[in-house]
Design an enzyme around this catalytic site. Structure first.
Site, short mmCIF file in Angstrom:
data_model
loop_
_atom_site.label_atom_id
_atom_site.label_comp_id
_atom_site.label_asym_id
_atom_site.label_seq_id
_atom_site.Cartn_x
_atom_site.Cartn_y
_atom_site.Cartn_z
N LYS A 184 0.82 -1.21 0.00
CA LYS A 184 0.00 0.00 0.00
C LYS A 184 0.86 1.28 0.00
O LYS A 184 2.07 1.21 0.20
CB LYS A 184 -0.97 -0.03 1.18
CG LYS A 184 -1.91 -1.26 1.15
CD LYS A 184 -3.00 -1.18 0.10
CE LYS A 184 -3.57 -2.49 -0.35
NZ LYS A 184 -4.44 -3.19 0.55
C1 LIG Z 1 -5.46 -4.40 0.79
C2 LIG Z 1 -6.92 -4.23 0.84
C3 LIG Z 1 -7.67 -4.56 1.99
C4 LIG Z 1 -7.10 -5.31 3.17
O1 LIG Z 1 -6.06 -4.69 3.80
P1 LIG Z 1 -5.26 -5.47 4.95
O2 LIG Z 1 -4.54 -4.36 5.65
O3 LIG Z 1 -4.35 -6.43 4.27
O4 LIG Z 1 -6.24 -6.14 5.83
C5 LIG Z 1 -9.02 -4.25 2.01
N1 LIG Z 1 -9.62 -3.69 0.95
C6 LIG Z 1 -8.95 -3.39 -0.17
C7 LIG Z 1 -9.68 -2.74 -1.31
C8 LIG Z 1 -7.59 -3.68 -0.28
O5 LIG Z 1 -6.94 -3.44 -1.42
#
Ligand SMILES: *Cc1c(COP(=O)(O)O)cnc(C)c1O
Length: 385
Positions: A184
């Site tokens: 991210k």
């Molecule tokens: C990455 C992601 C998540 C989950 O994030 P985590 O921190 O890994 O739990 C949820 N929604 C979307 C759209 C994502 O891309």
């Protein structure tokens, strides 16, 4: 052709993160503590949010949001098929029914007109995902929520740094969930945050640490007490100071990170905008895109190969890519439980067959971007119909 493999993503972690983590290791306090509180404070300022809680993932933040709003059995939550497993799985976890609504062809965000039609007397929340970092039309969703007495939950896993009509995503009163997973825009390895009104965040905070009474996280420190009360059966979703330390160093770099993402995006857009086999991402007026993903779309009629082969050809040219997403309603659990066929949500399904996410991040050099451009153009020319 590029000599070594360019991965879909690399970490943008440096000495600053290492020094912050070392401080925590030497401090004698690894779990939720002063670094987590500081990271929450700095995130709150960055977002302009009423309140912020850090947790161990965005998935936890999404789950907490549903629990805090009292959503459960017999309730419906409207959401998009163009998302990751997490957004919909948490709705199942609270035993509510996910109601999937198709997306807009241009942004691939959930379509407000279709949401309006899907609202029922059981609808308790609309979970909006800001796909790729392009904010969804929040004004429309807030109007629908007000008219029908339901809540908005934002899955802003892609949308740290994004803005809608001059306001940061996450600056409002409604619950907004961020991810600090490795890929991210800001990472703590694993981690997440929840922003929203002080009341909602206070309850989420209690539920994020076993439902213990306030300040239980201090129970092993000089200023704390061994005495605590279980107020509700909560969860073990708290963030550690090790994660927060990485996050603090990352947050200081986020503005530079975003600037670099925008530079790579404009190299890509300039290179692909006049290619008849390719379609560049939409950017509507009135928003600031956080550019978590650069989702290129293929005009399959102009090509002799499909998207999957296009990806294979890029890999042969040493370019890593990804696909966001295989729509939720096509996955076996959801298809069989709710009887979906792919064409029930035709826009999400058709568009999902022609999307390719290209490498994008502050770690990329101009040469990396040129290598991606050269390979994409080469595959597009070689397989032109
Ligand atoms: C990455 C992601 C998540 C989950 O994030 P985590 O921190 O890994 O739990 C949820 N929604 C979307 C759209 C994502 O891309």
């Amino acid at each position: 052709m590029r000599g070594d493999f360019l991965p879909f993503y690399r970490l943008s972690i440096g000495q600053e993160e290492a020094e912050e983590v070392l401080q925590v290791l030497n401090s004698g306090w690894l779990s939720t503590g002063p670094k987590t509180r500081l990271f929450e404070e700095e995130l709150k300022n960055f977002l302009g949010a009423p309140a912020v809680l850090c947790v161990n993932s965005c998935t936890s933040a999404l789950h907490l949001s549903l629990v805090v709003l009292g959503i459960g059995s017999g309730d419906e939550v409207i959401t998009t098929p163009m998302t990751f497993a997490a957004s919909v799985n948490v709705i199942e976890h609270v035993r509510a029914r996910p109601v999937l609504v198709d997306v807009e062809r241009d942004t691939l965000n959930i379509n407000p007109e279709l949401v309006e039609k899907a609202v029922s007397s059981r609808t308790r929340a609309i979970m909006v995902v800001h796909y790729a970092g392009h904010p969804a039309e929040l004004d429309s969703f807030h109007a629908i929520a007000r008219a029908n007495g339901c809540h908005i939950i934002e899955d802003a896993a892609h949308a740290l740094s994004a803005q809608y009509r001059g306001k940061s995503i996450g600056s409002g009163e409604n619950l907004t969930c961020f991810s600090f997973y490795a890929t991210k825009n800001l990472t703590t390895g694993e981690g997440g945050a929840l922003s929203g009104s002080a009341d909602l965040i206070a309850r989420a905070r209690m539920l994020s640490l076993h439902g213990l009474s306030e300040h239980a996280w201090l129970r092993y420190s000089r200023s704390g007490s061994w005495r605590y009360q279980i107020v509700e059966p909560g969860f073990k979703y708290n963030m550690s100071d090790i994660q927060a330390a990485i996050g603090l160093a990352q947050l200081r770099k986020i503005t530079d990170f975003q600037k670099r993402r925008e530079e790579i995006v404009s190299l890509y857009n300039d290179a692909f905008k006049d290619n008849e086999a390719l379609e560049i991402p939409t950017e509507r007026p009135g928003i600031k895109h956080s550019w978590h993903l650069y989702v290129l779309r293929l005009h399959l009629k102009a090509l002799r190969i499909g998207r999957d082969e296009f990806i294979d050809e890029l890999k042969k040219r040493n370019i890593g890519t990804s696909v966001h997403f295989i729509p939720i309603h096509v996955h076996p659990y959801y298809a069989s439980k709710y009887g979906y066929s792919p064409s029930d949500l035709p826009v999400a399904y058709e568009e999902s067959l022609r999307v390719v996410s290209l490498p994008l991040g502050p770690w990329m050099t101009d040469q990396d971007a040129y290598d991606v451009i050269e390979s994409v153009n080469n595959v597009a020319v070689t397989y032109r119909r």
